[in-house]
Design a protein around this motif. Structure first.
Motif, PDB file in Angstrom:
ATOM      1  N   TYR A 140      -3.205  11.751  -2.683  1.00 31.34           N
ATOM      2  CA  TYR A 140      -2.732  11.092  -1.496  1.00 31.34           C
ATOM      3  C   TYR A 140      -1.270  10.984  -1.448  1.00 31.34           C
ATOM      4  CZ  TYR A 140      -2.657   7.705   2.408  1.00 31.34           C
ATOM      5  OH  TYR A 140      -2.273   7.120   3.518  1.00 31.34           O
ATOM      6  N   SER A 141      -0.952  10.144  -2.315  1.00 33.99           N
ATOM      7  CA  SER A 141       0.604   9.718  -2.538  1.00 33.99           C
ATOM      8  C   SER A 141       1.442  11.173  -2.721  1.00 33.99           C
ATOM      9  CB  SER A 141       0.870   8.823  -3.577  1.00 33.99           C
ATOM     10  OG  SER A 141       0.366   7.530  -3.284  1.00 33.99           O
ATOM     11  N   LEU A 142       1.133  12.073  -3.490  1.00 32.52           N
ATOM     12  CA  LEU A 142       1.982  13.159  -3.470  1.00 32.52           C
ATOM     13  C   LEU A 142       1.979  14.018  -2.398  1.00 32.52           C
ATOM     14  CD1 LEU A 142       3.271  15.250  -5.697  1.00 32.52           C
ATOM     15  CD2 LEU A 142       1.154  16.506  -5.646  1.00 32.52           C
ATOM     16  N   ARG A 143       0.932  14.247  -1.602  1.00 35.22           N
ATOM     17  CA  ARG A 143       0.860  14.938  -0.383  1.00 35.22           C
ATOM     18  C   ARG A 143       1.858  14.164   0.812  1.00 35.22           C
ATOM     19  NH1 ARG A 143      -4.690  18.253  -1.015  1.00 35.22           N
ATOM     20  NH2 ARG A 143      -3.960  19.361  -2.542  1.00 35.22           N
ATOM     21  N   HIS A 144       1.650  12.970   0.596  1.00 35.07           N
ATOM     22  CA  HIS A 144       2.580  11.939   1.718  1.00 35.07           C
ATOM     23  C   HIS A 144       4.069  12.365   1.705  1.00 35.07           C
ATOM     24  CE1 HIS A 144       4.213   8.507   3.319  1.00 35.07           C
ATOM     25  NE2 HIS A 144       2.966   8.413   4.231  1.00 35.07           N
ATOM     26  N   GLU A 145       4.255  12.269   0.231  1.00 38.18           N
ATOM     27  CA  GLU A 145       5.833  12.613   0.229  1.00 38.18           C
ATOM     28  C   GLU A 145       6.106  14.129   0.043  1.00 38.18           C
ATOM     29  OE1 GLU A 145       8.102   9.835  -0.280  1.00 38.18           O
ATOM     30  OE2 GLU A 145       6.254   9.632   0.730  1.00 38.18           O
ATOM     31  N   SER A 146       5.374  15.151  -0.362  1.00 47.27           N
ATOM     32  CA  SER A 146       5.716  16.477  -0.485  1.00 47.27           C
ATOM     33  C   SER A 146       4.918  17.398   0.407  1.00 47.27           C
ATOM     34  CB  SER A 146       5.591  16.896  -2.050  1.00 47.27           C
ATOM     35  OG  SER A 146       5.963  15.936  -2.917  1.00 47.27           O
ATOM     36  N   GLY A 147       4.074  17.122   1.123  1.00 49.61           N
ATOM     37  CA  GLY A 147       3.359  17.971   2.074  1.00 49.61           C
ATOM     38  C   GLY A 147       1.950  18.259   1.730  1.00 49.61           C
ATOM     39  N   ALA A 148       1.216  18.693   2.720  1.00 47.07           N
ATOM     40  CA  ALA A 148      -0.264  19.103   2.662  1.00 47.07           C
ATOM     41  C   ALA A 148      -0.579  20.008   1.569  1.00 47.07           C
ATOM     42  CB  ALA A 148      -0.786  19.427   3.717  1.00 47.07           C
ATOM     43  N   GLY A 149       0.298  20.812   1.016  1.00 48.86           N
ATOM     44  CA  GLY A 149      -0.046  21.822   0.087  1.00 48.86           C
ATOM     45  C   GLY A 149       0.293  21.574  -1.335  1.00 48.86           C
ATOM     46  N   ALA A 150       0.881  20.407  -1.616  1.00 44.69           N
ATOM     47  CA  ALA A 150       1.349  19.836  -2.963  1.00 44.69           C
ATOM     48  C   ALA A 150       0.184  19.864  -4.000  1.00 44.69           C
ATOM     49  CB  ALA A 150       2.252  18.833  -2.799  1.00 44.69           C
ATOM     50  N   ARG A 151       0.331  20.328  -5.055  1.00 46.15           N
ATOM     51  CA  ARG A 151      -0.381  20.104  -6.198  1.00 46.15           C
ATOM     52  C   ARG A 151      -0.003  19.060  -7.186  1.00 46.15           C
ATOM     53  NH1 ARG A 151      -4.275  24.213  -6.600  1.00 46.15           N
ATOM     54  NH2 ARG A 151      -4.517  24.926  -4.647  1.00 46.15           N
ATOM     55  N   LEU A 152      -0.909  18.279  -7.770  1.00 43.70           N
ATOM     56  CA  LEU A 152      -0.420  17.479  -8.879  1.00 43.70           C
ATOM     57  C   LEU A 152      -0.005  18.156  -9.998  1.00 43.70           C
ATOM     58  CD1 LEU A 152      -3.436  15.120  -8.929  1.00 43.70           C
ATOM     59  CD2 LEU A 152      -1.135  14.502  -8.155  1.00 43.70           C
ATOM     60  N   ASP A 153       0.953  17.772 -10.918  1.00 44.63           N
ATOM     61  CA  ASP A 153       1.355  18.405 -11.990  1.00 44.63           C
ATOM     62  C   ASP A 153       0.232  18.837 -12.944  1.00 44.63           C
ATOM     63  OD1 ASP A 153       4.050  18.451 -11.410  1.00 44.63           O
ATOM     64  OD2 ASP A 153       4.817  17.301 -12.745  1.00 44.63           O
ATOM     65  N   GLU A 154       0.210  20.013 -13.470  1.00 45.75           N
ATOM     66  CA  GLU A 154      -0.982  20.555 -14.219  1.00 45.75           C
ATOM     67  C   GLU A 154      -1.674  19.649 -15.144  1.00 45.75           C
ATOM     68  OE1 GLU A 154      -1.248  25.184 -15.236  1.00 45.75           O
ATOM     69  OE2 GLU A 154       0.138  23.981 -16.527  1.00 45.75           O
TER      70      GLU A 154
ATOM     71  N   ALA B 128       0.899  -1.286   0.039  1.00 46.93           N
ATOM     72  CA  ALA B 128       0.069   0.124   0.029  1.00 46.93           C
ATOM     73  C   ALA B 128       0.959   1.266  -0.058  1.00 46.93           C
ATOM     74  CB  ALA B 128      -0.911   0.067   1.226  1.00 46.93           C
ATOM     75  N   PRO B 129       0.648   2.107  -0.697  1.00 47.05           N
ATOM     76  CA  PRO B 129      -0.355   2.098  -1.834  1.00 47.05           C
ATOM     77  C   PRO B 129      -0.050   1.133  -3.289  1.00 47.05           C
ATOM     78  CG  PRO B 129       0.228   4.307  -1.209  1.00 47.05           C
ATOM     79  CD  PRO B 129       1.347   3.445  -0.764  1.00 47.05           C
ATOM     80  N   SER B 130      -0.795   0.745  -3.600  1.00 47.75           N
ATOM     81  CA  SER B 130      -0.628  -0.398  -4.835  1.00 47.75           C
ATOM     82  C   SER B 130      -0.179   0.245  -5.890  1.00 47.75           C
ATOM     83  CB  SER B 130      -1.619  -1.343  -4.777  1.00 47.75           C
ATOM     84  OG  SER B 130      -2.095  -1.887  -3.750  1.00 47.75           O
ATOM     85  N   PHE B 131      -0.852   1.253  -6.413  1.00 49.80           N
ATOM     86  CA  PHE B 131      -0.414   1.784  -7.818  1.00 49.80           C
ATOM     87  C   PHE B 131       0.356   3.107  -7.770  1.00 49.80           C
ATOM     88  CE2 PHE B 131      -3.871  -1.086  -7.851  1.00 49.80           C
ATOM     89  CZ  PHE B 131      -3.692  -1.863  -9.028  1.00 49.80           C
ATOM     90  N   ASP B 132      -0.085   4.243  -6.851  1.00 52.90           N
ATOM     91  CA  ASP B 132       1.016   5.204  -6.692  1.00 52.90           C
ATOM     92  C   ASP B 132       1.870   5.237  -5.596  1.00 52.90           C
ATOM     93  OD1 ASP B 132       1.948   7.780  -7.076  1.00 52.90           O
ATOM     94  OD2 ASP B 132       0.010   8.750  -6.970  1.00 52.90           O
TER      95      ASP B 132
END
Ligand code: DHB
Length: 475
Positions: free
Chosen positions: A376-390, A347-351
């Motif tokens: 979920y995975s992005l923010r786990h790694e980069s913090g709560a304010g992180a945004r997915l690439d555009e 877990a997570p299995s995909f991201d």
């Protein structure tokens, strides 16, 4: 500019100028003879024409992948057959979202998993035309380090191949209005996406970029085995489904992560507004019951009914969680999960947090090999304010059949669906195929869904029935 649709075969013979490169030449083939054993075990001698199409697009990025082969039966067991109006099996060979090439093949891929006759072989022996397209895949990288096969390259290529066939209507053998797609796993995902997204305008810029033919990319029917799809919700779905199953030996599932993802599945499922007869709205509360009664119990029932009395008695004795009333198998969802045993993925299995999964690479871009595609995975790694690439949200839509069936119901989708999955396949959540089947059924499409009891990833236990189904739906 591309020649107009309806270009005649007289012109085809004069082809050669750049814009004419998408005109199929019916006279270019090798004639081959092959012995194919059908699903009933009978061997057939099939004489067929094998056409190699160097590229199905006018501006190929890599012809190793953007090419296709066409096999056309002309004699079966000594009897001439005319396949000019036969259904076309469009069989992708994508696995793992990897590149798939047919460029070096010198004949139809007649052998499938475990040495059995492939779906292509069965279809050819049944008198159908078989098209085998290649497609770019996630690991391709050019000399400057740029990834050129990540999302949405594979689906764009498969669409371009369909357009090639439709553009060549009348020149290409077979009925281009009866294209039936098939694929397994990532190939099953792409097949279901091809079926769901037919003629969607979202792909137009990508198709234009590679010089795809100006024609429809809608297909008639869709076969999908263990589709690994709905990727951006697959981590939640996985924990909802397999979260209580033990991890594969040597790995450890983070209970907090599993619990958070599992709780997030409910709101996602609710947002789909799925309904099923006898269950009403599907929610995280009744989804287990829906899967159990609609797929798992009937799967076990079919398996047990086909056994001899003594073999059935032995199976039931070894699996006391199953109740057998003489004609129907029943059991609980919890016991079913225990029976399946270890989950395949962490877990997570995909991201994955460390970007190590195939799917993170699928969403790579430019010189970046892998990216996060869930908050979920992005923010786990980069913090709560992180945004997915555009560009990620639009790429997710381009790769997800559910978008084309729920968010924006696509009128160009195929209306006939064959969905298959092993009950012990833990490569993704059972909800993925279950949701697909529920939505398509609710839309009124013709859906044939079945789970193979105790089968694992990639199983195909009724290939002969699929060939018969093609005849039935395209008749
Ligand atoms: C495939 C299997 C997976 O588990 C996955 O995550 C992606 C693709 C496959 O077999 O194609």
């Amino acid at each position: 500019a591309l020649p107009a649709v309806g270009f005649t075969s007289v012109c085809a013979q004069a082809a050669g100028a750049s814009g004419d490169s998408l005109v199929f030449d019916p006279s270019a083939y090798t004639e081959q003879t092959i012995t194919l054993t059908d699903a009933g075990g009978t061997a057939h001698e099939v004489v067929y024409r094998f056409h190699k199409v160097a590229s199905y697009v006018a501006k190929p990025v890599d012809v190793t992948y953007q090419s296709l082969n066409i096999s056309v039966p002309v004699r079966i067991d000594g009897t001439a057959v005319d396949a000019s109006d036969a259904p076309i099996l469009f069989a992708n060979s994508v696995g793992g979202y990897m590149p798939s090439s047919v460029a070096n093949r010198t004949g139809i891929a007649a052998t499938g998993m475990g040495g059995a006759t492939s779906r292509q072989g069965l279809a050819l022996a049944a008198g159908y035309v078989v098209v085998e397209p290649g497609a770019r895949g996630r690991t391709l990288v050019d000399s400057s380090g740029v990834y050129y096969g990540t999302a949405p390259a594979a689906i764009v290529d498969l669409k371009a191949a369909v357009r090639y066939l439709k553009f060549n209507k009348g020149r290409v053998p077979g009925d281009v209005h009866r294209i039936v797609s098939c694929g397994t796993s990532a190939g099953g995902a792409l097949s279901s996406l091809l079926g769901a997204s037919g003629d969607s305008p979202l792909y137009a810029p990508y198709l234009e970029e590679i010089g795809a033919a100006d024609a429809s990319d809608a297909i008639f029917a869709t076969g999908a085995w263990c589709p690994i799809t709905d990727l951006e919700h697959a981590d939640m779905a996985y924990e909802w489904c397999w979260g209580s199953n033990p991890p594969a030996s040597g790995s450890l599932v983070d209970r907090t992560v599993s619990g958070e993802l599992s709780s997030a599945y409910g709101p996602y499922l609710a947002s789909l507004k799925l309904r099923a007869r006898g269950f009403g709205a599907l929610t995280a509360r009744n989804m287990d019951d829906y899967l159990l009664r609609t797929f798992m119990q009937p799967s076990a029932t079919k398996y047990l009914a086909a056994l001899s009395d003594s073999a059935r008695a032995a199976y039931l004795a070894a699996h006391p969680f199953i109740s057998w009333d003489g004609s129907t198998a029943t059991f609980t969802w919890a016991d079913f999960l225990t029976h399946v045993g270890a989950r395949k993925k962490n877990a997570p299995s995909f991201d994955a947090f460390d970007l190590s999964t195939p799917e993170c690479n699928l969403y790579g871009t430019g010189t970046t090999a892998a990216r996060h595609f869930t908050l979920y995975s992005l923010r786990h790694e980069s913090g709560a304010g992180a945004r997915l690439d555009e560009d990620i949200p639009s790429k997710l839509r381009l790769m997800n059949p559910m978008y084309h069936l729920v968010d924006k119901v696509n009128a160009g989708r195929s209306r006939h669906w064959w969905i298959r999955l092993g009950t012990k396949d833990t490569d993704t959540s059972h909800t993925v195929a279950g949701n697909l089947a529920a939505r398509l059924t609710d839309l009124g499409d013709d859906v044939d869904t079945s789970y193979y009891w105790d089968a694992g990833h990639g199983a195909d236990q009724d290939p002969g029935d699929f060939v018969k189904w093609i005849a039935a739906v395209s008749g």
